[in-house]
Motif scaffolding. Structure first.
Motif, PDB file in Angstrom:
ATOM      1  N   MET A   1      -1.018  -0.898 -31.170  1.00 32.46           N
ATOM      2  CA  MET A   1       0.126  -0.238 -30.908  1.00 32.46           C
ATOM      3  C   MET A   1      -0.296   1.332 -30.923  1.00 32.46           C
ATOM      4  N   SER A   2       0.374   2.269 -30.085  1.00 31.69           N
ATOM      5  CA  SER A   2       0.247   3.572 -30.076  1.00 31.69           C
ATOM      6  C   SER A   2       0.965   4.343 -31.127  1.00 31.69           C
ATOM      7  N   TYR A   3       0.432   5.540 -31.731  1.00 30.69           N
ATOM      8  CA  TYR A   3       1.144   6.290 -32.588  1.00 30.69           C
ATOM      9  C   TYR A   3       2.567   6.485 -31.982  1.00 30.69           C
ATOM     10  N   ARG A   4       2.643   6.852 -30.684  1.00 34.07           N
ATOM     11  CA  ARG A   4       4.066   7.038 -30.229  1.00 34.07           C
ATOM     12  C   ARG A   4       4.861   6.172 -30.003  1.00 34.07           C
ATOM     13  N   THR A   5       4.653   4.858 -30.031  1.00 31.68           N
ATOM     14  CA  THR A   5       5.456   3.672 -30.097  1.00 31.68           C
ATOM     15  C   THR A   5       5.788   3.702 -31.577  1.00 31.68           C
ATOM     16  N   ALA A   6       4.820   3.593 -32.439  1.00 37.11           N
ATOM     17  CA  ALA A   6       5.176   3.469 -33.773  1.00 37.11           C
ATOM     18  C   ALA A   6       6.316   4.661 -34.068  1.00 37.11           C
ATOM     19  N   LEU A   7       5.904   5.820 -33.724  1.00 34.11           N
ATOM     20  CA  LEU A   7       6.851   6.823 -33.977  1.00 34.11           C
ATOM     21  C   LEU A   7       8.150   6.514 -33.494  1.00 34.11           C
ATOM     22  N   ALA A   8       8.413   6.199 -32.228  1.00 35.82           N
ATOM     23  CA  ALA A   8       9.644   5.865 -31.511  1.00 35.82           C
ATOM     24  C   ALA A   8      10.551   5.017 -32.333  1.00 35.82           C
ATOM     25  N   ALA A   9       9.856   3.830 -32.782  1.00 36.77           N
ATOM     26  CA  ALA A   9      10.582   2.983 -33.419  1.00 36.77           C
ATOM     27  C   ALA A   9      10.856   3.339 -34.966  1.00 36.77           C
ATOM     28  N   VAL A  10      10.110   4.127 -35.622  1.00 38.75           N
ATOM     29  CA  VAL A  10      10.463   4.707 -37.004  1.00 38.75           C
ATOM     30  C   VAL A  10      11.722   5.593 -36.717  1.00 38.75           C
ATOM     31  N   LEU A  11      11.739   6.403 -35.736  1.00 35.93           N
ATOM     32  CA  LEU A  11      12.738   7.554 -35.455  1.00 35.93           C
ATOM     33  C   LEU A  11      14.045   6.611 -35.304  1.00 35.93           C
ATOM     34  N   ALA A  12      13.956   5.576 -34.412  1.00 41.22           N
ATOM     35  CA  ALA A  12      15.398   4.855 -34.140  1.00 41.22           C
ATOM     36  C   ALA A  12      15.728   4.002 -35.115  1.00 41.22           C
ATOM     37  N   GLY A  54      -7.406   8.310 -37.623  1.00 39.10           N
ATOM     38  CA  GLY A  54      -8.535   9.279 -37.207  1.00 39.10           C
ATOM     39  C   GLY A  54      -8.070  10.216 -36.219  1.00 39.10           C
ATOM     40  N   LEU A  55      -6.814  10.678 -36.036  1.00 43.36           N
ATOM     41  CA  LEU A  55      -6.193  11.431 -35.060  1.00 43.36           C
ATOM     42  C   LEU A  55      -6.364  12.836 -35.730  1.00 43.36           C
ATOM     43  N   GLY A  56      -5.924  14.092 -34.782  1.00 36.26           N
ATOM     44  CA  GLY A  56      -6.057  15.220 -35.395  1.00 36.26           C
ATOM     45  C   GLY A  56      -4.700  16.303 -35.359  1.00 36.26           C
ATOM     46  N   LEU A  57      -4.939  17.460 -35.239  1.00 34.69           N
ATOM     47  CA  LEU A  57      -3.767  18.211 -35.129  1.00 34.69           C
ATOM     48  C   LEU A  57      -2.866  18.162 -34.138  1.00 34.69           C
ATOM     49  N   PRO A  58      -3.473  18.139 -32.598  1.00 35.13           N
ATOM     50  CA  PRO A  58      -2.302  17.827 -31.698  1.00 35.13           C
ATOM     51  C   PRO A  58      -1.465  16.735 -31.845  1.00 35.13           C
ATOM     52  N   GLU A  59      -1.939  15.389 -32.450  1.00 35.53           N
ATOM     53  CA  GLU A  59      -0.911  14.473 -32.456  1.00 35.53           C
ATOM     54  C   GLU A  59      -0.351  14.527 -33.609  1.00 35.53           C
ATOM     55  N   ALA A  60      -0.760  15.332 -34.653  1.00 29.20           N
ATOM     56  CA  ALA A  60       0.186  15.520 -35.694  1.00 29.20           C
ATOM     57  C   ALA A  60       1.382  16.523 -35.414  1.00 29.20           C
ATOM     58  N   ALA A  61       1.269  17.433 -34.818  1.00 26.81           N
ATOM     59  CA  ALA A  61       2.019  18.339 -34.119  1.00 26.81           C
ATOM     60  C   ALA A  61       3.077  17.552 -33.159  1.00 26.81           C
ATOM     61  N   ASP A  62       2.493  16.722 -32.368  1.00 23.76           N
ATOM     62  CA  ASP A  62       3.635  16.079 -31.509  1.00 23.76           C
ATOM     63  C   ASP A  62       4.442  15.180 -32.410  1.00 23.76           C
ATOM     64  N   VAL A  63       3.975  14.589 -33.448  1.00 26.95           N
ATOM     65  CA  VAL A  63       4.773  13.599 -34.434  1.00 26.95           C
ATOM     66  C   VAL A  63       5.961  14.551 -34.914  1.00 26.95           C
ATOM     67  N   VAL A  64       5.556  15.799 -35.759  1.00 28.36           N
ATOM     68  CA  VAL A  64       6.394  16.544 -36.148  1.00 28.36           C
ATOM     69  C   VAL A  64       7.476  17.201 -35.504  1.00 28.36           C
ATOM     70  N   ALA A  65       6.850  17.509 -33.957  1.00 26.41           N
ATOM     71  CA  ALA A  65       7.969  18.053 -32.946  1.00 26.41           C
ATOM     72  C   ALA A  65       8.984  16.881 -32.913  1.00 26.41           C
ATOM     73  N   ARG A  66       8.658  15.778 -32.443  1.00 26.77           N
ATOM     74  CA  ARG A  66       9.590  14.648 -32.123  1.00 26.77           C
ATOM     75  C   ARG A  66      10.383  14.518 -33.220  1.00 26.77           C
ATOM     76  N   THR A  67       9.881  14.370 -34.591  1.00 34.70           N
ATOM     77  CA  THR A  67      10.825  13.996 -35.495  1.00 34.70           C
ATOM     78  C   THR A  67      11.696  15.430 -35.759  1.00 34.70           C
ATOM     79  N   ALA A  68      11.460  16.345 -35.806  1.00 33.60           N
ATOM     80  CA  ALA A  68      12.241  17.600 -36.065  1.00 33.60           C
ATOM     81  C   ALA A  68      13.506  17.519 -34.900  1.00 33.60           C
ATOM     82  N   ARG A  69      13.355  16.870 -33.906  1.00 35.05           N
ATOM     83  CA  ARG A  69      14.553  16.693 -32.892  1.00 35.05           C
ATOM     84  C   ARG A  69      15.449  15.498 -33.273  1.00 35.05           C
TER      85      ARG A  69
END
Length: 256
Positions: A1-12, A54-69
């Protein structure tokens, strides 16, 4: 599962249903943080050697941005956590890194002692600690009043700054367990930070930590703050601001 898929599920599932209460009542989003841990998102930037993604700042920034919405408070908590983990990844113990990767450990930053200025942390605020550090045998006593600590009383540990032990200038960083005796968080949080982010002052009068709790060399914390903490804070802060001001429900919950 990609981190974006996991993130979408957690946000919802965990963030969106509680976001309104979090903001209106100033209630810490504990359920959201637990869900981020359970899906591996708290360990997003921990190396795979310790079970992280094992991901980095770009992915963390993506998670924070999507969560902030969806929930600014949860995004603020993640911002401080990921910035703290960036330091812990370089100098933290294998056990703590494994706990973060397993979703059982939330980190935060306790670096500011001058509470003047705006919302964004400044270089001067982060590089001039007044916190004293006194060593006695294998124990170090840290005495300070730290301001604008996100997840104060809710995090499992703080990346904490002090004056160095063995030199007049510079700063040192420490990993301070939140359950350590003589850490005090006022019952009423500070006005800073999004409601629900548990942004408050943390008092150490003093707090005792083992000497090996230091993160990096004595007096070398300034390089860590400039080279690691500030870049992560600025990038993640920009992501949170962009996400909060570009709210689109479909984008915020879609894995894409």
């Amino acid at each position: 599962m990609s981190y974006r898929t996991a993130l979408a599920a957690v946000l919802a599932r965990a963030v969106a249903p509680c976001a309104e209460v979090t903001g209106a009542e100033g209630r810490f989003p504990r359920g959201a943080v637990t869900a981020f841990g359970a899906t591996g998102l708290l360990g997003l930037t921990v190396s795979t050697e310790f079970g992280g993604a094992g991901l980095g700042l770009p992915e963390a920034a993506d998670v924070v941005a999507r969560t902030a919405r969806v929930c600014p408070a949860t995004a603020a908590v993640l911002r401080s956590h990921y910035a703290a983990v960036a330091v812990i990844e370089s100098y933290g113990s294998p056990w703590v890194r494994g706990e973060i990767a397993a979703g059982r450990h939330l980190g935060s930053l306790a670096l500011i002692e001058d509470d003047t200025g705006g919302e964004q942390e400044t270089e001067a605020q982060l590089l001039m600690p007044h916190c004293t550090a006194v060593r006695s045998g294998g124990v170090v006593a840290l005495r300070a009043r730290k301001c604008r600590v996100v997840a104060a009383g809710e995090a499992d540990s703080y990346v904490w700054s002090s004056r160095p032990l063995g030199m007049p200038d510079g700063l040192s960083l420490w990993g301070v367990p939140a359950h350590a005796p003589d850490l005090y968080v006022p019952a009423r949080p500070d006005a800073a930070g999004p409601p629900g982010s548990a942004t408050s002052t943390v008092f150490a009068d003093p707090v005792l930590v083992p000497s090996d709790a230091r993160l990096g060399p004595d007096g070398g914390g300034g390089d860590l703050v400039l080279g690691t903490v500030l870049p992560w804070l600025f990038e993640l802060g920009a992501a949170a601001s962009t996400g909060a001001h570009h709210f689109t429900p479909a984008d915020s919950l879609a894995p894409s």
